[in-house]
Design a protein around this motif. Sequence first.
Motif, short mmCIF file in Angstrom:
data_model
loop_
_atom_site.label_atom_id
_atom_site.label_comp_id
_atom_site.label_asym_id
_atom_site.label_seq_id
_atom_site.Cartn_x
_atom_site.Cartn_y
_atom_site.Cartn_z
N ILE A 5 111.39 134.80 58.64
CA ILE A 5 111.94 133.98 57.59
C ILE A 5 112.36 132.25 59.15
O ILE A 5 112.49 132.33 59.82
N ASP A 8 116.95 128.01 58.93
CA ASP A 8 118.38 127.87 57.76
C ASP A 8 117.80 129.41 56.35
O ASP A 8 119.34 129.37 55.84
N GLU A 9 117.30 129.70 56.36
CA GLU A 9 117.13 131.18 55.83
C GLU A 9 118.34 131.88 56.27
O GLU A 9 118.87 132.21 55.62
N TYR A 10 117.44 132.51 57.70
CA TYR A 10 118.47 132.64 58.57
C TYR A 10 120.34 132.50 58.05
O TYR A 10 121.19 133.49 58.47
N HIS A 12 121.96 131.39 56.24
CA HIS A 12 121.92 131.59 54.71
C HIS A 12 122.53 133.46 54.57
O HIS A 12 123.50 133.52 53.75
N GLU A 13 121.40 134.59 54.98
CA GLU A 13 121.72 135.23 55.44
C GLU A 13 122.44 135.63 56.72
O GLU A 13 123.18 137.50 55.54
#
Length: 146
Positions: A5, A8-10, A12-13
């Motif tokens: 991941i 940025d994805e982290y 968001h999650e």
Amino acid sequence: MHKDITYDEYRHEVKEGILTEAGNCPVTPLLLMLQGKWKFQILYELFIQDPIRFGELKKNINGITNTMLASSLRELEKDGLVSRMQFNEIPPRVEYSLTEKGQALLPVFYEMTKWLYDATNEKWRDCEIVIAYFTQKCEAFDVIAE
């Protein structure tokens, strides 16, 4: 959450809520591995000198007892962060070193050091030296620390 991941994805999650199977924060297992007064210092000493003998490690960590050092090393070994190599010699010789899993913590130490430097109003005298040291070590371990 998966291993590859991006940051940025982290981010968001995290807003959605990332939990372990036990319902904890995703870094709880790491914090449990590293809890205690001495484990960070032991790992730091292993970043500096790897491998290192028990007596040298004890000499480098002010205030730690033989019992606490042995106990902490056993726990770090059980968690796969440190390896213990016993040589069948007289006198007996034992050396401790970081495993790959332990070496992978170097960028974490680097980022925590940078955070401390950035987050404190007071400039710590040695912080720039430590950041430079961790940057060099991360490059030596072929780990990217930005």
